[in-house]
Motif scaffolding. Structure first.
Motif, PDB file in Angstrom:
ATOM      1  N   LEU A 982       0.832  -1.205   0.000  1.00  0.00           N
ATOM      2  CA  LEU A 982       0.000   0.000   0.000  1.00  0.00           C
ATOM      3  C   LEU A 982       0.861   1.247   0.000  1.00  0.00           C
ATOM      4  CD1 LEU A 982      -3.063   0.508   0.015  1.00  0.00           C
ATOM      5  CD2 LEU A 982      -2.913   0.881   2.479  1.00  0.00           C
ATOM      6  N   CYS A 983       1.983   1.202   0.713  1.00  0.00           N
ATOM      7  CA  CYS A 983       2.923   2.329   0.690  1.00  0.00           C
ATOM      8  C   CYS A 983       3.479   2.565  -0.706  1.00  0.00           C
ATOM      9  CB  CYS A 983       4.069   2.089   1.678  1.00  0.00           C
ATOM     10  SG  CYS A 983       3.580   2.075   3.410  1.00  0.00           S
ATOM     11  N   GLN A 984       3.606   1.510  -1.472  1.00  0.00           N
ATOM     12  CA  GLN A 984       4.200   1.616  -2.790  1.00  0.00           C
ATOM     13  C   GLN A 984       3.180   2.063  -3.836  1.00  0.00           C
ATOM     14  OE1 GLN A 984       6.088  -1.975  -4.071  1.00  0.00           O
ATOM     15  NE2 GLN A 984       6.574  -1.209  -6.119  1.00  0.00           N
ATOM     16  N   TYR A 985       1.941   1.545  -3.771  1.00  0.00           N
ATOM     17  CA  TYR A 985       0.962   1.797  -4.823  1.00  0.00           C
ATOM     18  C   TYR A 985      -0.079   2.848  -4.455  1.00  0.00           C
ATOM     19  CZ  TYR A 985       2.843  -2.378  -7.051  1.00  0.00           C
ATOM     20  OH  TYR A 985       3.666  -3.288  -7.630  1.00  0.00           O
ATOM     21  N   ASP A 986      -0.384   2.992  -3.206  1.00  0.00           N
ATOM     22  CA  ASP A 986      -1.422   3.950  -2.781  1.00  0.00           C
ATOM     23  C   ASP A 986      -1.036   4.541  -1.432  1.00  0.00           C
ATOM     24  OD1 ASP A 986      -3.658   5.443  -2.695  1.00  0.00           O
ATOM     25  OD2 ASP A 986      -5.097   3.787  -2.595  1.00  0.00           O
ATOM     26  N   PRO A 987       0.016   5.375  -1.381  1.00  0.00           N
ATOM     27  CA  PRO A 987       0.506   5.878  -0.083  1.00  0.00           C
ATOM     28  C   PRO A 987      -0.496   6.776   0.621  1.00  0.00           C
ATOM     29  CG  PRO A 987       1.612   6.993  -1.910  1.00  0.00           C
ATOM     30  CD  PRO A 987       0.827   5.874  -2.507  1.00  0.00           C
ATOM     31  N   GLU A 988      -1.420   7.388  -0.080  1.00  0.00           N
ATOM     32  CA  GLU A 988      -2.363   8.295   0.577  1.00  0.00           C
ATOM     33  C   GLU A 988      -3.354   7.555   1.468  1.00  0.00           C
ATOM     34  OE1 GLU A 988      -4.247  10.528  -2.418  1.00  0.00           O
ATOM     35  OE2 GLU A 988      -2.438  11.656  -3.008  1.00  0.00           O
ATOM     36  N   GLN A 989      -3.512   6.243   1.258  1.00  0.00           N
ATOM     37  CA  GLN A 989      -4.461   5.462   2.041  1.00  0.00           C
ATOM     38  C   GLN A 989      -3.819   4.759   3.228  1.00  0.00           C
ATOM     39  OE1 GLN A 989      -7.718   5.428   1.520  1.00  0.00           O
ATOM     40  NE2 GLN A 989      -7.491   6.841  -0.205  1.00  0.00           N
ATOM     41  N   VAL A 990      -2.515   4.938   3.414  1.00  0.00           N
ATOM     42  CA  VAL A 990      -1.808   4.188   4.459  1.00  0.00           C
ATOM     43  C   VAL A 990      -2.296   4.589   5.840  1.00  0.00           C
ATOM     44  CG1 VAL A 990       0.453   3.763   5.500  1.00  0.00           C
ATOM     45  CG2 VAL A 990       0.208   3.794   3.024  1.00  0.00           C
ATOM     46  N   LEU A 991      -2.380   5.881   6.116  1.00  0.00           N
ATOM     47  CA  LEU A 991      -2.750   6.351   7.450  1.00  0.00           C
ATOM     48  C   LEU A 991      -4.146   5.877   7.834  1.00  0.00           C
ATOM     49  CD1 LEU A 991      -2.066   8.012   9.929  1.00  0.00           C
ATOM     50  CD2 LEU A 991      -2.927  10.042   8.758  1.00  0.00           C
ATOM     51  N   GLU A 992      -5.108   6.012   6.941  1.00  0.00           N
ATOM     52  CA  GLU A 992      -6.457   5.561   7.253  1.00  0.00           C
ATOM     53  C   GLU A 992      -6.500   4.045   7.441  1.00  0.00           C
ATOM     54  OE1 GLU A 992      -8.988   7.420   7.901  1.00  0.00           O
ATOM     55  OE2 GLU A 992      -7.804   9.237   7.568  1.00  0.00           O
TER      56      GLU A 992
END
Length: 1368
Positions: A982-992
């Motif tokens: 997720l950090c690699q492909y969609d980092p904006e969703q990591v925190l949620e």
């Protein structure tokens, strides 16, 4: 009086004036360098002499100022000029045509008044003078105190005054003539005023005391009342002059309207009404507009002096000239005066109205914004204004549209300025500096307007500016050889869209007819000109281009004027002289023919047009024209033959339909050998048949209503003919239907379907429909020439018709079974996909009702029609069979769309990659929960790029209701692997995602997010780990990085973050500090807040002033935000000390931190006020409580009897030393030993609490324990207990406590508050605030929340003070 030569620079500065000489004074030729002549010219010879012009000039108007010749109905304008005094040398200069010139032509004409100008030239001295004009007179004032009066023919009628008066009074500085031209007022530079009788030339009044001495007269103006005038002096004051005649003696009374001490007025303008508007209700107020250096005032002189409006300028250039101008303008249905005023480059328009009550209202209108400063504003009529800018350029402006119509430079006029009078040089120059500065550009007295004419006074000439009439404007363009522009301008006159129109009056149709006649003359001249100037030599392309530029103009305007007779007679005859011009002329007609704007062409023109197109091989153009022509006047046979030869099918059909009302012959087409021609003809026939059956004409329009039924019947009868005309023996039946079906089955059936929709449900229509259906079945089913697709189209058409609710068709069901057998024939493998698609369309169109479903499925499975099977299984909700269809269909990829996943339990893992991620995750989470990790590993190996999408949906499905959570415990390694991807492909969703998930290890996850430099996620995990300082440092580093990029001077660096992103990062960092400051000590809180403050202040030290200037205010706001939030956790002295120690703010630049310090002081003052108010309230409550408690406990007790209520013995007879006497507030008296024997005393903390034996609940109910617990809960009772010490027996050493009645009385005392005490409220609020954690309010676990004062239903907040205690 002495004369000094004036240089050109002095004139440009406008400091001096022209002096006019008396006619009887002898001029020294040597002084003025006048050459000797044999015979001196007379005034008449000068006035009548002609100019030697390089170009001939046509005189435009026969007389000057001849008001009788003015067209007063021409848009409120007039145009007059001199017959023999036009100095038109400026017309000799050829200039490039401007846009406004090409649109509007020359709007104004500037002419020289040679008769008056000759007086100036003869003087040969540069002096200035005022000028005033009326309908019949022109008055000129001189610097010698003389007033020269000229008639409309420029003849000198009067010379008023003398040089002696001029020596005494100075130069004439202002002039005014009343409405009937009987009186002239002259204002002088030394302040005197004279009135003259213009009929006799007598001096009527000489006024020397109308205003303070030592000031020049700047303005003097008659009002509409001939006995009332207004003057304005160089002191800035305004006076009203009232002329009276008493006992034959003429007097003048002066009244000050405005004092120069309140602001100097430099411009006045009374409202004048034309003769036809003298009865306007607003004229009774005698309005006067005054412009001072700071504001505009509108006052009414009658019936009493009153100020109606003031309007301040605002900021203006001090050297700009205030300008005022009145004019009556028609707004909507009423005519009211409009005041235009300006100073600088903005013109304001104020509409002045009078209501029914007699009050005057001023309404702002649309402003006029300019790009130049004005020195004069003049209304030439209600729609047109003329502006003069500071560089002596005239601008003609249309007021409504604010469009600039023309610009003319008048520097050759050498305009005279009135500077010397504004500086009051004749009286010693005693004026203010501001007024003298305005006078540098003042030319009030050098410009005068009357009757649509504007007069300009120059040092050596007088010019008059008038609007040209509409004919003159057109003729002016024609003289410039601008014929296209002249026609465009004439058309704007014709349509009523032109601006500044003069000379067009009467009704609209009359005006249009006059302009149209003039346009016809121009067009004839235009045609002659283009034929004469035709290039005779060169290439034919040059000639074609020439005529293509010229000829369309003639055609356009003839058609606009609807002059077909002119176009097809004179114009066509002229063009026919040249073959190229004739061809271009005919080609220009095409767009008008196609748009149906050209009707009624002559037969000769149409014939020439078609022959021209045929010669040029422009067949498409010819066909487009034919279908819009009235072909009845042509040789139809010849046109039809030409259409057949050139394959013009649309034109051929149109000729047959419109020329002969024949709708059948066009369908009896000849056979075309070329395949392309066959396709074109076939498509056109289908469209033609569709139009005929729908009642529409082909290719456009509609068939006449009385012909529609006949045409439909004829077309149907033609289509269903058994044989064609002259048919051979071998021809099959129904040849026309068969041909159209073979050509395009689908489109022909669509035509029939549309026709069936339009049919009315009558007997004849039903018969036609059934008959053509039977023919279609006979032709296609009994013939093997048609493909399965064509047969399928037929039965799809039939299925749709049969599915209609009002269906009347009958089709044998056996035919559908035969079609099914034909399409599902297993012996025929050819066209498998085509046959399947045809059957699918048939079923979807409603044909499924014609088949037995079980037999249909059986035959589809046998024929391997898997799409048919899928369609049927979906109707029966057999989703497991649908999956089999997907798997076994060789025509499609294995793309399994899970429609009902409850039936899917045995799918191979290799199928998952082809599913949608959400469906696959849904399937696995429900049916393969024990194999999640194995499936994820397989997916990761095979399709790593989509792994993150699957994992994301797995996580969502795992958290959904209805899923067994015990079976879906993902291992930490899988979760961490998902977070890494997720950090690699969609980092904006990591925190949620981190906030949502739980099954991950903190240390490993922190390493993953730190490796990917996800600061917010790292901070969240560190905070979750209780490492507050590290979490803060991560966010601080993230913030500092953004700030450094923002204030970096390297523009080629990484992308600059947005201000919103920096503000969001700061807000998250502040929220982190706020959440954790409550559980940190002072030192730890400082370790959070001060570095954050330092991070916000450091950019100001490290950045240059240039870079910082863009973001200074933004950074200051962020710093203030940090200070406001940290003030709740850090003491203000520490914050101020840290700010003042900063190098940026420590260099004495208090202004830079003024906002920060003031904000902190505001917070401090607010909190200090809150603390003082709270302390005062608490002290007041405490004092009130103690005072009432003291009054209660010190009040004496009165026993009801003198004996003990238990032993019934008098208390005096008991002599035991250890015994005490207890008296209760209820009046009962006891011995302490007696109470002890009855267990009415409870020992607590070394003291005994007594209760009344007779009144206590223990005596009545026998439950002393309950009473004891009640007493223990009543803490106020302990404060109110009274212990009585008796000094002498029997009272000696005795003491007593409050009994229950006394405690009850104390409770009543407490209830005097009528609510909860403020101390209890503050205690409760402080306790609730202490329960805050992580920004959320948590309810404590015990019953304290339930016992809160705020939970009480009867809780009310009373803001009134408690009532005072009444002393008994």
């Amino acid at each position: 009086t002495s004369y000094e030569p004036i240089s050109a620079s002095s004139r440009s500065k406008a400091h001096l004036k022209i002096h006019f000489l008396r006619l009887d004074r002898k001029i020294d030729d040597k002084e003025f360098d006048i050459p000797q002549v044999d015979t001196p010219p007379t005034l008449e010879s000068i006035l009548n002499e002609t100019d030697d012009e390089e170009e001939p000039f046509v005189l435009e108007d026969p007389s000057l100022l001849n008001i009788d010749n003015i067209d007063t109905h021409s848009y409120d304008t007039s145009s007059v000029a001199s017959s023999d005094s036009g100095d038109r040398t400026h017309l000799k200069r050829k200039k490039k045509l401007r846009d406004s010139f090409s649109i509007h032509g020359s709007v104004i004409r500037l002419s020289l008044l040679k008769g008056i100008s000759a007086q100036i030239v003869s003087a040969a001295v540069s002096t200035s003078f005022p000028l005033i004009s009326t309908s019949s007179l022109i008055a000129v004032g001189t610097s010698h105190g003389l007033a020269l009066i000229f008639d409309p023919n420029q003849a000198l009628r009067l010379c008023l005054g003398s040089t002696a008066v001029g020596a005494q009074y100075g130069a004439i500085s202002a002039l005014s003539i009343n409405n009937d031209c009987s009186r002239l007022l002259c204002g002088f530079a030394k302040g005197q005023i004279t009135m003259w009788d213009l009929a006799s030339g007598k001096l009527l009044r000489s006024i020397t005391d109308a205003h303070p001495p030592g000031t020049a007269i700047l303005h003097i103006k008659f009002t509409d009342d001939p006995t009332l005038a207004i003057c304005n002096d160089s002191g800035g004051s305004v006076f009203e002059l009232s002329f009276k005649r008493v006992m034959g003696v003429r007097t003048c009374e002066s009244r000050c309207l405005f004092s120069g001490s309140k602001g100097e007025v430099c411009c006045i303008e009374p409202l004048h009404a034309k003769a036809e508007l003298r009865d306007h209700p607003i004229t009774q107020y005698s309005l006067l507009a005054m412009a001072s250096l700071t504001k505009i005032l509108v006052i009414g002189l009658k019936p009493s002096l009153k100020v109606w409006m003031t309007f301040p300028y605002g900021r203006m250039d001090p050297s700009s000239v205030p300008l005022l101008a009145w004019h009556f303008v028609a707004v909507q249905t009423a005519v009211n005066p409009v005041l235009a005023f300006c100073r600088g480059d903005v013109v304001h328009f104020l509409l002045v109205k009078r209501d029914d009550s007699g009050a005057i209202h001023v309404t702002k209108q649309k402003q006029l914004h300019l790009h130049y400063d004005l020195i004069n504003f003049t209304w030439i009529n209600s729609r047109t204004v003329v502006l003069l800018d500071s560089v002596e350029k005239l601008h003609v402006i249309d007021r409504q549209t604010q469009e600039e119509l023309e610009t003319v430079e008048i520097s050759e006029v050498q305009l005279v300025y009135n500077s010397s009078h504004f500086k009051s040089l004749a009286t010693g120059g005693n004026v203010s500096q501001a007024l003298a500065l305005v006078g540098e550009k003042a030319c009030y007295q050098s410009i005068s307007n009357c009757g649509g004419q504007i007069f300009y006074v120059g040092t050596k000439s007088v010019h008059v500016m008038t609007l040209r009439s509409w004919r003159e404007r057109i003729d002016h363009l024609l003289k410039q050889e601008c014929l296209n522009e002249a026609l465009a301008l004439a058309w704007s006159f014709h349509e009523g869209k032109a601006k500044a129109v003069v000379g067009l009056s009467g009704e609209e149709q009359k005006r249009k007819a006059v302009v149209a006649d003039r346009m016809v003359e121009i067009l004839i001249h235009y045609a002659d000109r283009i034929m004469k100037k035709c290039p005779e030599q060169g290439k034919i392309q040059v000639m074609e281009q020439y005529f293509q530029d010229m000829v369309p103009v003639i055609v356009d305007y003839c058609l606009l004027l609807q002059r077909m007779d002119l176009l097809f007679s004179q114009m066509y005859d002229k063009m026919a002289e040249n073959s190229v011009a004739k061809g271009v002329f005919l080609e220009c007609l095409e767009p008008y023919i196609i748009s149906d704007k050209l009707v009624g062409m002559t037969a000769q023109i149409m014939k020439d047009l078609l022959l021209h197109f045929q010669d040029k091989n422009l067949m498409a153009n010819m066909e487009a024209c034919i279908v819009h022509m009235d072909v009845t006047s042509l040789d139809i046979q010849q046109v039809v033959l030409m259409c057949w030869e050139n394959h013009l099918y649309d034109a051929m059909i149109y000729v047959y339909n419109s020329g002969m009302n024949d709708f059948i012959t066009p369908m009896e087409v000849r056979k075309c050998e070329a395949i392309d021609e066959q396709v074109i003809m076939g498509n056109k026939l289908l469209v033609y048949i569709s139009c005929c059956l729908a009642g529409r004409a082909y290719p456009l329009g509609n068939i006449s209503e009385n012909l529609v039924p006949l045409v439909k019947n004829q077309v149907f009868e033609f289509l269903i003919r058994l044989h064609s005309a002259e048919a051979p023996v071998e021809e099959e039946v129904y040849p026309y239907v068969r041909t159209l079906l073979h050509f395009d089955t689908r489109e022909f059936l669509n035509v029939l379907a549309l026709t069936f929709e339009d049919f009315k449900n009558d007997k004849q229509a039903v018969e036609y429909q059934q008959r053509i259906v039977d023919i279609l079945l006979k032709v296609m089913v009994e013939n093997s020439d048609f493909t399965p697709s064509q047969v399928g189209c037929l039965f799809t058409f039939l299925a749709r018709q049969l599915a209609k609710p009002n269906n009347t068709l009958f089709v044998n069901r056996t035919l559908f079974d035969q079609v099914l057998e034909f399409l599902c024939s297993p012996d025929d493998d050819s066209r498998h996909s085509e046959r399947q698609q045809v059957l699918l369309e048939l079923l979807q169109a409603g044909g499924i009702v014609q088949f037995e479903e079980s037999r249909l499925i059986q035959m589809a499975e046998k024929a391997e029609f898997y799409q048919i099977c899928e369609f049927m299984y979906e109707r029966e909700h057999r989703y497991d069979k649908i999956i089999d269809c997907y798997l076994h269909d060789p025509l499609r990829k294995v793309r399994m769309r899970i429609c009902k996943s409850n039936y899917i339990e045995n799918l191979d893992e290799i199928s998952f990659p082809f599913l949608s991620p959400f469906k696959a995750a849904d399937l696995i989470s429900i049916h393969f929960s024990d194999q999640i990790e194995q499936i994820i590993q397989n997916l990761e190996v095979k399709i790593a790029k989509r792994f993150v999408a699957y994992c994301k949906h797995f996580v969502i499905c795992c958290s959904r209701e209805g899923v067994n959570q015990d079976l879906l415990q993902l291992s930490p390694s899988v979760t961490e692997q998902f977070i890494e991807l997720l950090c690699q492909y969609d980092p904006e969703q990591v925190l949620e995602t981190l906030k949502f998930l739980e099954s991950y290890r903190l240390e490993e996850t922190i390493q993953i997010v730190q490796k990917k430099q996800l600061y917010e996620a790292s901070s969240y995990l560190l905070e979750k780990k209780e490492d507050i300082h590290s979490a803060f440092l991560v966010m601080l580093e993230f913030l500092q990085r953004k700030l450094s990029i923002l204030t970096s001077e390297d523009e080629s660096s990484v992308e600059v973050p947005s201000l919103k992103a920096i503000e969001d990062t700061l807000a998250k960092t502040i929220a982190l500090c706020q959440r954790n400051s409550h559980k940190l000590n002072q030192q730890q809180r400082e370790a959070l807040w001060f570095p954050l403050l330092e991070a916000m202040m450091s950019p100001k030290r490290s950045s240059s002033s240039t870079v910082l200037g863009h973001y200074s205010e933004f950074l200051k706001n962020l710093t203030m935000q940090v200070l406001n939030n940290m003030a709740a956790f850090i003491s203000l002295p520490l914050i101020l000390q840290r700010i003042l120690q900063d190098p940026v703010y420590g260099r004495g630049k208090l202004g830079e931190i003024q906002g920060l310090v003031l904000g902190m002081l505001d917070s401090f003052n607010y909190e200090q006020t809150l603390l003082e108010t709270t302390t005062n309230l608490l002290n007041h409550d405490l004092h009130w409580s103690l005072r009432n408690l003291k009054a209660s406990v010190t009040r004496g007790l009165n026993p009801k009897q003198d004996y003990c209520c238990i032993c019934l013995q008098q208390y005096k007879r008991r002599q035991e030393t250890s015994d005490q006497i207890i008296v209760f507030s209820c009046g009962h008296l006891y011995h302490s030993l007696c109470l002890m024997s009855k267990e009415c005393g409870i020992e607590s903390k070394g003291q005994i609490r007594w209760t009344c034996f007779k009144c206590s609940a223990s005596h009545k109910g026998g439950k002393l324990s309950e009473a004891s617990s009640e007493l223990k809960r009543r803490t106020p009772v302990s404060l109110s207990q009274v212990r009585l010490k008796l000094a002498d027996p029997p009272f000696g050493g005795s003491e007593s406590l409050l009994d229950p009645q006394q405690a009850q009385a104390f409770d009543q005392l407490c209830r005097l508050y009528r609510g909860t005490s403020r101390l209890a409220l503050l205690t409760e609020l402080s306790r609730d605030r202490g329960g805050e954690k992580h920004g959320l309010l948590h309810v404590s676990q015990g019953d304290s929340a339930l016992n809160s004062v705020f939970q009480n239903e009867t809780f009310q907040l009373h803001l009134t003070p408690p009532p005072p205690l009444l002393d008994d």
